[in-house]
Write an enzyme that holds these catalytic residues in place. Structure first.
Site, PDB file in Angstrom:
ATOM      1  N   ASP A 565       5.486 -22.496  21.181  1.00  0.00           N
ATOM      2  CA  ASP A 565       4.567 -23.100  22.165  1.00  0.00           C
ATOM      3  C   ASP A 565       5.160 -23.159  23.573  1.00  0.00           C
ATOM      4  OD1 ASP A 565       2.922 -23.547  20.051  1.00  0.00           O
ATOM      5  OD2 ASP A 565       3.382 -25.681  19.861  1.00  0.00           O
TER       6      ASP A 565
HETATM    7  P1  NAP Z   1       7.040 -24.586  17.907  1.00  0.00           P
HETATM    8  O1  NAP Z   1       5.988 -24.243  18.878  1.00  0.00           O
HETATM    9  O2  NAP Z   1       6.743 -25.660  16.934  1.00  0.00           O
HETATM   10  O3  NAP Z   1       7.411 -23.240  17.167  1.00  0.00           O
HETATM   11  C1  NAP Z   1       8.493 -23.174  16.300  1.00  0.00           C
HETATM   12  C2  NAP Z   1       8.497 -21.772  15.710  1.00  0.00           C
HETATM   13  O4  NAP Z   1       9.691 -21.674  14.954  1.00  0.00           O
HETATM   14  C3  NAP Z   1       7.348 -21.523  14.776  1.00  0.00           C
HETATM   15  O5  NAP Z   1       6.382 -20.684  15.365  1.00  0.00           O
HETATM   16  C4  NAP Z   1       7.997 -20.875  13.536  1.00  0.00           C
HETATM   17  O6  NAP Z   1       7.418 -19.593  13.311  1.00  0.00           O
HETATM   18  C5  NAP Z   1       9.450 -20.712  13.963  1.00  0.00           C
HETATM   19  N1  NAP Z   1      10.353 -20.993  12.846  1.00  0.00           N
HETATM   20  C6  NAP Z   1      10.293 -21.970  11.952  1.00  0.00           C
HETATM   21  N2  NAP Z   1      11.296 -21.861  11.072  1.00  0.00           N
HETATM   22  C7  NAP Z   1      12.005 -20.770  11.421  1.00  0.00           C
HETATM   23  C8  NAP Z   1      13.154 -20.116  10.883  1.00  0.00           C
HETATM   24  N3  NAP Z   1      13.799 -20.586   9.801  1.00  0.00           N
HETATM   25  N4  NAP Z   1      13.610 -19.020  11.504  1.00  0.00           N
HETATM   26  C9  NAP Z   1      12.971 -18.520  12.583  1.00  0.00           C
HETATM   27  N5  NAP Z   1      11.883 -19.094  13.128  1.00  0.00           N
HETATM   28  C10 NAP Z   1      11.398 -20.199  12.552  1.00  0.00           C
HETATM   29  O7  NAP Z   1       8.418 -24.995  18.617  1.00  0.00           O
HETATM   30  P2  NAP Z   1       8.817 -25.113  20.152  1.00  0.00           P
HETATM   31  O8  NAP Z   1       8.532 -23.854  20.892  1.00  0.00           O
HETATM   32  O9  NAP Z   1      10.213 -25.639  20.137  1.00  0.00           O
HETATM   33  O10 NAP Z   1       7.821 -26.179  20.730  1.00  0.00           O
HETATM   34  C11 NAP Z   1       7.895 -27.530  20.357  1.00  0.00           C
HETATM   35  C12 NAP Z   1       6.509 -28.039  20.099  1.00  0.00           C
HETATM   36  O11 NAP Z   1       6.640 -29.361  19.553  1.00  0.00           O
HETATM   37  C13 NAP Z   1       5.691 -28.128  21.365  1.00  0.00           C
HETATM   38  O12 NAP Z   1       4.348 -27.825  21.116  1.00  0.00           O
HETATM   39  C14 NAP Z   1       5.849 -29.601  21.729  1.00  0.00           C
HETATM   40  O13 NAP Z   1       4.770 -30.073  22.501  1.00  0.00           O
HETATM   41  C15 NAP Z   1       5.889 -30.243  20.360  1.00  0.00           C
HETATM   42  N6  NAP Z   1       6.547 -31.575  20.395  1.00  0.00           N
HETATM   43  C16 NAP Z   1       7.811 -31.699  20.824  1.00  0.00           C
HETATM   44  C17 NAP Z   1       8.378 -32.949  20.967  1.00  0.00           C
HETATM   45  C18 NAP Z   1       9.782 -33.146  21.467  1.00  0.00           C
HETATM   46  O14 NAP Z   1      10.129 -34.258  21.829  1.00  0.00           O
HETATM   47  N7  NAP Z   1      10.613 -32.125  21.472  1.00  0.00           N
HETATM   48  C19 NAP Z   1       7.638 -34.066  20.632  1.00  0.00           C
HETATM   49  C20 NAP Z   1       6.346 -33.884  20.142  1.00  0.00           C
HETATM   50  C21 NAP Z   1       5.819 -32.633  20.028  1.00  0.00           C
HETATM   51  P3  NAP Z   1       7.465 -18.953  11.836  1.00  0.00           P
HETATM   52  O15 NAP Z   1       6.867 -19.927  10.926  1.00  0.00           O
HETATM   53  O16 NAP Z   1       6.659 -17.685  11.978  1.00  0.00           O
HETATM   54  O17 NAP Z   1       8.891 -18.665  11.546  1.00  0.00           O
END
Ligand code: NAP
Length: 637
Positions: A565
């Protein structure tokens, strides 16, 4: 100018605190900690209307001071900040010690004992895990100079300091006839200053550990001082509670893996809130027939906020630990029924303010609060938990501050206010970085709804190119600059060490490597920073979003490791995307993009990533750790 304001607020706080710490508040303190007096006259003499006005001044000034200190903590240290405020809010231990040690009644001793165990778990666990994290944050220079200072170096001076505190209280009380409570309220001023200095240390990784040692010392001073409180008559349950709590806290603080920090934080909020609720119940049972005007107001807040934080945090911890399903649980009229429950809760509370002796209603209020906390978290998906945890952190601080009002214990008002401000600020920062409102997080059941709103079919967006590790190795070898973009997938795959090893190898070949850290990458604020610090990545190689975005256009390769994301260009270009408006890492501006993930599945927001259809983008499918190991081998070969 800001520092000047800070200085004035600090001075004012000290003046209000010290003037409130002596004289009039003696009566209040007596009310807080002494058993119910035997005669009506003695009762009247011992009780004076608690000085809520002074408490309110302290609360507001501490919040103001907290805002200035905490808003200067860089995103790099947001995770340690969460556990540090959590440890500091364990100051509710001092109220618990008195309840457990005074001979009020067997039931209140029992409640006090549980509260001591819960609060000491938070204090010990919180400080240990904060120190564990802070030890990891090292710059390139710190590493080359091998500068570090070990805990044993400060154990001896700390022990001497504490002995002096104990001896000082004894001397003043027995030889100078100065009541222990007067000495104690002055000691609490010292502890409060040390807590604020401790949090101020978190404004830079350089001073963070030293700052935390000050806060730890402040906590020890407050605890050792409280043990001399004249209301404490028996130390047996105190010692047992402290041993159980410290053992549990030390085990959690030293053993828990960094990836489990969110659930640990949620669990400790629930323990802190439970302690506040139990001390509130003990206080109510003891004094309900002698309540002075408005006394039920802070007590009600203490048990209501404490109760709902207890069950809410337990639910959050269970969802994050995957003991409960992480998906939002929704049903018809959910928000309406929750509001109805809240309405009944508020009405009960208002009635009790005027008729505090209604014991049955008091326990009904506690039950409703427990139920409300549970129902509040049920519709929130596991991925939204970090915002909820930060909000619950804030609530736990408020419950603690309310306990400070009830016991007229100024240090608890200060720490509660600091904790409340910190949690509130962090949740606002997270919401802003996700471009969502707190109301949407709490009542939106995000993830469930958004999946249904996906944009145009993926076939319409173009083709996706995949690549194999050997080809990536060749590309990396010919690059001059690489920007690594870690995300939640790196945490899932536990790939931080593999990332760090690969970066070191690239560095050795003269390739410049930078890390791009999005404020909400992963599942808690500062998540990526802690994991990379654990893998020995110097913090001066970690760039925040605003700093790194201008570098992408010059980078030969953006290596996206499990981030989704936070790299989605739809957040900039597609008004119909749920992510629209969220600031992102501008990965699409790099010359080539390599994405490491297992499939084309979406990330947390449940939307397709337009980046993967970009002609410069190549997908290396597979578990991130395995892919990185293969890359490492390919490069080595
Ligand atoms: P993300 O959008 O959740 O994407 C994580 C990606 O990691 C997934 O598409 C998944 O794809 C991949 N993944 C999972 N396991 C894996 C593995 N073993 N090896 C390789 N890839 C793997 O993560 P992000 O880009 O870090 O974004 C964070 C999201 O969380 C944002 O939307 C944010 O708003 C939300 N959030 C964050 C917080 C905070 O405080 N950090 C709080 C609330 C919400 P596959 O399944 O295809 O592997």
């Amino acid at each position: 100018m800001k520092s000047l304001w800070l200085f004035f607020a600090g001075m004012l706080l000290a003046v209000v605190f010290s003037s409130a710490g002596c004289g009039k508040s003696e009566g209040e303190a007596a009310h807080a900690t002494n058993p119910v007096p035997e005669t009506k006259e003695a009762e009247e003499a011992a009780r004076s209307t608690p000085n809520y006005e002074v408490g309110l001044y302290i609360f507001i000034l501490a919040g103001f001071l907290g805002y200035h200190v905490i808003s200067r903590v860089p995103p790099l240290l947001h995770t340690p900040l969460m556990s540090a405020t959590n440890a500091i809010s364990g100051i509710s231990l001092i109220g618990s010690l008195v309840v457990a040690g005074a001979d009020y009644s067997i039931f209140s001793t029992f409640l006090g004992f549980i509260a001591v165990a819960c609060s000491s778990t938070n204090v010990v666990g919180g400080f240990l895990i904060t120190d564990r994290m802070l030890k990891m944050f090292k710059s390139e220079r710190d590493k080359s100079e091998a500068r570090s200072w070990a805990r044993p170096q400060i154990i001896v001076p700390t022990a001497i300091g504490l002995l002096l505190v104990g001896a000082g209280i004894y001397w003043l009380e027995h030889l100078k006839n100065i009541p222990a409570r007067v000495v104690l309220s002055n000691l609490y001023i010292v502890s409060s200053v040390l807590f604020i200095l401790g949090l101020k240390g978190l404004s830079s990784p350089k001073h963070a550990r030293k700052g935390m040692f000050l806060a730890e010392f402040g906590m020890l001073v407050a605890i050792v001082g409280t043990l001399f409180d004249p209301a404490i008559k028996n130390y047996v349950w105190i010692v047992i509670g402290l041993v159980i709590g410290s053992t549990a806290g030390a085990t959690m603080g030293l053993r828990i893996p960094m990836t489990a920090v969110p659930q640990r934080t949620a669990l400790s909020h629930s323990l802190g809130a439970l302690a506040a609720t139990l001390v509130g119940i003990a206080h109510y049972l003891l004094y309900r027939d002698h309540f002075v005007a408005l006394e039920m107001l802070p007590l009600g807040f203490q048990v209501v906020i404490g109760g709902l934080t207890f069950t809410g945090s337990l639910m959050a911890a269970a969802k994050l630990q995957e003991l409960l399903p992480g998906a939002p649980i929704t049903y018809k009229f959910q928000n309406a029924s929750n509001f109805l429950l809240l309405g009944v809760l508020v009405l009960t509370f208002i009635y009790l303010i005027f008729v505090p002796t209604a014991v049955g209603l008091f326990f009904l209020m506690v039950l409703l609060a427990l139920g409300f906390g549970f129902l509040l978290v049920v519709p929130i998906g596991a991925a939204d938990m970090p915002v909820v945890i930060a909000l619950l952190n804030s609530y736990a601080g408020l419950a603690d501050a309310a306990m400070g009002f009830v016991l007229m214990n100024k240090i608890q008002i200060i720490t509660g206010s600091l904790d409340g401000t910190s949690g509130f600020l962090l949740s606002l920062l997270m919401c802003r970085a996700m471009n969502r409102s707190a109301v949407n997080v709490l009542f939106g059941a995000f993830g469930k709804i958004e999946k249904e709103e996906q944009g145009p079919a993926s076939e319409a967006k173009g083709t996706v190119r995949s690549i194999v590790p050997d080809e990536v190795g060749v590309l990396l070898d010919s690059a001059r600059s690489v920007i690594v973009v870690p995300g939640y997938g790196m945490a899932v795959a536990q790939a931080q060490y593999a990332v760090s090893d690969l970066a070191k190898m690239l560095n050795k070949r003269g390739i410049d490597v930078k890390y791009a850290i999005h404020p909400v990458a992963g599942r808690m604020p500062g998540h990526m920073n802690v994991l990379l610090a654990e893998a020995n990545v110097p913090y001066d190689q970690l760039y925040e979003m605003e700093q790194i975005n201008p570098y992408f256009a010059e980078a030969d390769i953006a290596l996206v490791v499990g981030a989704n994301d936070v790299t989605n260009p739809a957040a900039k270009n597609n008004k119909s995307s749920p992510l629209y408006g969220m600031p992102i890492l501008e990965v699409d501006r790099a010359k080539s993009i390599i994405v490491l993930k297992r499939s084309m599945r979406p990330g947390f927001a449940g939307v397709d990533n337009d980046l993967y259809y970009n002609s410069k983008c190549m997908m290396l499918f597979g578990d991130a750790k395995e892919s990185l190991n293969k890359l490492f081998a390919a490069l080595k070969g």
